[in-house]
Design a protein around this motif. Structure first.
Motif, PDB file in Angstrom:
ATOM      1  N   ASP A   4       1.084  -0.881  -0.226  1.00  0.00           N
ATOM      2  CA  ASP A   4      -0.078   0.326   0.288  1.00  0.00           C
ATOM      3  C   ASP A   4       1.095   1.098  -0.047  1.00  0.00           C
ATOM      4  O   ASP A   4       2.018   0.886   0.998  1.00  0.00           O
ATOM      5  CB  ASP A   4      -0.767   0.145   1.489  1.00  0.00           C
ATOM      6  N   SER A  45      -3.207   3.115   6.155  1.00  0.00           N
ATOM      7  CA  SER A  45      -4.481   3.209   5.910  1.00  0.00           C
ATOM      8  C   SER A  45      -5.052   3.987   7.090  1.00  0.00           C
ATOM      9  O   SER A  45      -5.140   3.417   8.011  1.00  0.00           O
ATOM     10  CB  SER A  45      -5.435   2.166   6.105  1.00  0.00           C
ATOM     11  N   CYS A  82      -5.108   1.705   9.834  1.00  0.00           N
ATOM     12  CA  CYS A  82      -3.615   0.617  10.891  1.00  0.00           C
ATOM     13  C   CYS A  82      -3.597   2.083  11.585  1.00  0.00           C
ATOM     14  O   CYS A  82      -3.298   1.980  12.928  1.00  0.00           O
ATOM     15  CB  CYS A  82      -2.610   1.325   8.748  1.00  0.00           C
TER      16      CYS A  82
END
Length: 114
Positions: A44, A48, A51
């Motif tokens: 990624d 995120s 996260c």
């Protein structure tokens, strides 16, 4: 579960900076860091929101040096098998707006944390 532990390694640096309570179990660390695996492994482009939220929540559970060391150990246990990369791990504190106070690395010695 190993992937979760690897994500926990990312949390390692965050957790050392914050204060908490009794030793944090690896199951808690795994659950809070699970959403970070994609970023920590380079899959990624950025961590995120789940996260960063998990890392912040985990950091808030830390009340003692033993908590910090326990979390560190949990994270390191899965880091190698999950493919966590230092170049991504080192970016986690800034990316999630968490101050750690020391370099974040898969090579951090958990026993020297204070």
């Amino acid at each position: 579960m190993n992937k979760v532990m690897l994500s926990m390694l990312l949390l390692l640096s965050f957790l050392f900076f914050f204060h908490g309570e009794a030793a944090v179990p690896c199951t808690t660390v795994d659950a809070k860091a699970a959403a970070c695996i994609g970023f920590a492994t380079g899959k990624d482009a950025k961590p995120s929101a789940p996260c960063c939220m998990g890392l912040q929540q985990l950091a808030q559970t830390v009340k003692t040096v033993d908590d910090k060391k326990a979390i560190c150990r949990c994270l390191k246990a899965g880091a190698k098998s999950l493919g966590i990369q230092d170049r991504f791990l080192s970016k986690m504190p800034q990316a999630c707006n968490i101050k750690v106070g020391f370099p974040v690395s898969v090579n951090t010695n958990c026993e020297t944390i204070h």
